[in-house]
Enzyme design. Structure first.
Site, PDB file in Angstrom:
ATOM      1  N   TYR A  99       4.173   3.874   0.746  1.00 39.82           N
ATOM      2  CA  TYR A  99       4.916   4.427   1.880  1.00 39.82           C
ATOM      3  C   TYR A  99       5.949   3.395   2.326  1.00 39.82           C
ATOM      4  CZ  TYR A  99       5.718   8.122   5.198  1.00 39.82           C
ATOM      5  OH  TYR A  99       6.288   9.161   5.875  1.00 39.82           O
ATOM      6  N   LEU A 100       6.796   3.050   1.375  1.00 41.19           N
ATOM      7  CA  LEU A 100       7.675   1.888   1.525  1.00 41.19           C
ATOM      8  C   LEU A 100       8.745   2.110   2.578  1.00 41.19           C
ATOM      9  CD1 LEU A 100       8.181   0.929  -2.224  1.00 41.19           C
ATOM     10  CD2 LEU A 100       6.359   0.258  -0.653  1.00 41.19           C
ATOM     11  N   HIS A 101       9.087   1.040   3.249  1.00 44.35           N
ATOM     12  CA  HIS A 101      10.192   1.051   4.208  1.00 44.35           C
ATOM     13  C   HIS A 101      11.038  -0.198   3.963  1.00 44.35           C
ATOM     14  CE1 HIS A 101       7.793  -1.912   6.284  1.00 44.35           C
ATOM     15  NE2 HIS A 101       6.811  -1.036   6.434  1.00 44.35           N
TER      16      HIS A 101
ATOM     17  N   GLN B  37     -10.267  -2.643   2.372  1.00 46.15           N
ATOM     18  CA  GLN B  37      -9.804  -3.352   3.577  1.00 46.15           C
ATOM     19  C   GLN B  37      -9.789  -2.462   4.822  1.00 46.15           C
ATOM     20  OE1 GLN B  37      -5.842  -4.156   1.661  1.00 46.15           O
ATOM     21  NE2 GLN B  37      -5.050  -3.860   3.725  1.00 46.15           N
TER      22      GLN B  37
ATOM     23  N   SER C 171       4.440   1.037   8.057  1.00 45.70           N
ATOM     24  CA  SER C 171       4.170   2.382   7.532  1.00 45.70           C
ATOM     25  C   SER C 171       3.484   3.225   8.586  1.00 45.70           C
ATOM     26  CB  SER C 171       3.283   2.302   6.288  1.00 45.70           C
ATOM     27  OG  SER C 171       3.914   1.511   5.310  1.00 45.70           O
TER      28      SER C 171
ATOM     29  N   GLN D  19       6.026 -11.646   6.983  1.00 43.52           N
ATOM     30  CA  GLN D  19       5.586 -12.461   8.116  1.00 43.52           C
ATOM     31  C   GLN D  19       5.043 -11.589   9.253  1.00 43.52           C
ATOM     32  OE1 GLN D  19       5.309 -15.777   8.558  1.00 43.52           O
ATOM     33  NE2 GLN D  19       4.788 -15.539  10.739  1.00 43.52           N
TER      34      GLN D  19
ATOM     35  N   GLY E  79      11.184  -2.931   5.324  1.00 47.67           N
ATOM     36  CA  GLY E  79      10.433  -4.198   5.318  1.00 47.67           C
ATOM     37  C   GLY E  79       9.925  -4.519   3.914  1.00 47.67           C
ATOM     38  N   HIS E  80       9.308  -3.538   3.272  1.00 47.82           N
ATOM     39  CA  HIS E  80       8.835  -3.758   1.892  1.00 47.82           C
ATOM     40  C   HIS E  80      10.010  -4.081   0.969  1.00 47.82           C
ATOM     41  CE1 HIS E  80       5.651  -0.797   3.331  1.00 47.82           C
ATOM     42  NE2 HIS E  80       4.920  -1.813   2.918  1.00 47.82           N
TER      43      HIS E  80
ATOM     44  N   MET F  96       0.854  -1.191   0.000  1.00 49.71           N
ATOM     45  CA  MET F  96       0.000   0.000   0.000  1.00 49.71           C
ATOM     46  C   MET F  96       0.890   1.241   0.000  1.00 49.71           C
ATOM     47  SD  MET F  96      -3.414  -0.974   2.098  1.00 49.71           S
ATOM     48  CE  MET F  96      -2.800  -0.743   3.739  1.00 49.71           C
TER      49      MET F  96
HETATM   50  O1  PAF Z   1      -0.064  -5.832   3.648  1.00 45.46           O
HETATM   51  C1  PAF Z   1      -0.516  -4.884   2.961  1.00 45.46           C
HETATM   52  O2  PAF Z   1       0.114  -3.852   2.792  1.00 45.46           O
HETATM   53  C2  PAF Z   1      -1.897  -5.010   2.326  1.00 45.46           C
HETATM   54  O3  PAF Z   1      -2.778  -5.676   3.156  1.00 45.46           O
HETATM   55  C3  PAF Z   1      -1.857  -5.668   0.935  1.00 45.46           C
HETATM   56  C4  PAF Z   1      -1.400  -7.108   0.998  1.00 45.46           C
HETATM   57  C5  PAF Z   1      -0.949  -4.873   0.015  1.00 45.46           C
HETATM   58  C6  PAF Z   1      -3.259  -5.663   0.323  1.00 45.46           C
HETATM   59  O4  PAF Z   1      -3.739  -4.374   0.171  1.00 45.46           O
END
Ligand code: PAF
Length: 287
Positions: free
Chosen positions: A32-34, A61, A186, A148, A36-37, A30
């Site tokens: 706003y990467l850090h 969600q 994030s 995880q 972990g991403h 979603m």
């Molecule tokens: O873990 C997330 O950032 C979200 O739940 C995902 C898997 C990108 C789905 O919107």
């Protein structure tokens, strides 16, 4: 690196990659990467996959009182980080293109999604499954990497893939932590300095629990109580939502701690909801 907004263009690019014999790796995010991403991206790239990062804050969600509108966003920075990490495509569709106004289908997992975070976030995992299923259909990846840290999400997605026969390998990547142990998220950006200190309680209580288990504690009820006392005593700013001691695959509560037991917790610190977890495994020093 290409930034793609159109679903049709993403489908066409994936088809072209497949025709040329490339494996496709998807890292759903979603934004706003850090770090972990980026560890998820590195996992995909290291497996030789042409890596697609989806960057989409999925409205479906989020609950009505949750942080959809304030969820942190920095698309330019995300693209720079993706470029540096070797991503081939950042897929960033608009909500309108992902969800028809009269959409009427949700993908709902009904066993694993109800407890833990699902209990206080009704509908959350149906929103996650729906968007992930859509991303799988659009990108048709050979592999997809999830953190995880969202252990329940990972278990729910594995179940969805099994039950709906998605032809994708799901890879779970280890939790990435700040130097002081706070799990990267994030949402950490919401924390004030004082809350940041309290937030450390989540990691500390897991380390405390691992110590108790190493010292021979196997009774899940007593362990949970000790964890709650540890937080109440040392981290009064941590408002516990749940402390769960469950089987890591089925997420069913366990009476006794064994190999594969997942210690998971969620808590509010100020207005920020945080989660963390630890899997107890023989041979790793935590069982
Ligand atoms: O873990 C997330 O950032 C979200 O739940 C995902 C898997 C990108 C789905 O919107």
């Amino acid at each position: 690196m290409k930034v793609v907004e159109s679903i049709g263009e993403m489908v066409a690019l994936s088809d072209a990659f497949r025709r040329e014999g490339s494996r496709i790796g998807l890292v759903p995010t979603m934004g706003y990467l850090h770090e972990g991403h980026l560890s998820l991206v590195r996992e995909s790239v290291a497996r030789g996959a042409v890596t697609v990062v989806s960057n989409f804050v999925n409205p479906v969600q989020f609950g009505a009182n949750e942080d959809f509108s304030t969820y942190p966003r920095d698309f330019e920075r995300d693209c720079r980080l993706c470029r540096e990490a070797g991503v081939a495509i950042v897929f960033s569709p608009s909500p309108e293109s992902m969800y028809a106004a009269d959409r009427s289908v949700l993908v709902e997992e009904r066993a694993l999604a109800n407890g833990l975070c699902g209990a206080s976030r009704p509908g959350h995992f149906a929103g996650v499954c729906t968007v992930v299923a859509k991303l799988f259909n659009i990108v048709r990846p050979d592999l997809a990497v999830f953190g995880q840290k969202d252990a329940q999400q990972l278990a729910v997605i594995r179940r969805m893939v099994r039950d709906l026969d998605f032809q994708v390998e799901i890879i779970g990547a280890p939790i990435v932590r700040e130097a002081d142990g706070l799990a990267m998220s994030s949402r950490n950006v919401y924390l004030s300095d004082a809350e940041r200190v309290q937030a450390l309680g989540l990691n500390r209580v897991l380390a405390f629990a691992a110590g108790q288990v190493r010292d021979g504690q196997r009774d899940a009820g007593r362990l949970r109580e000790a964890m709650a006392d540890f937080l109440a005593g040392g981290y009064p700013g941590v408002e516990v939502d749940y402390i769960a001691i469950v089987d890591g695959a089925t997420l069913l509560p366990q009476a006794a701690v064994t190999g594969g037991t997942l210690l998971a917790l969620a808590a509010r610190v100020g207005r920020t909801r945080l989660i963390d977890n630890l899997t107890l495994e023989p041979g790793t020093g935590n069982l």
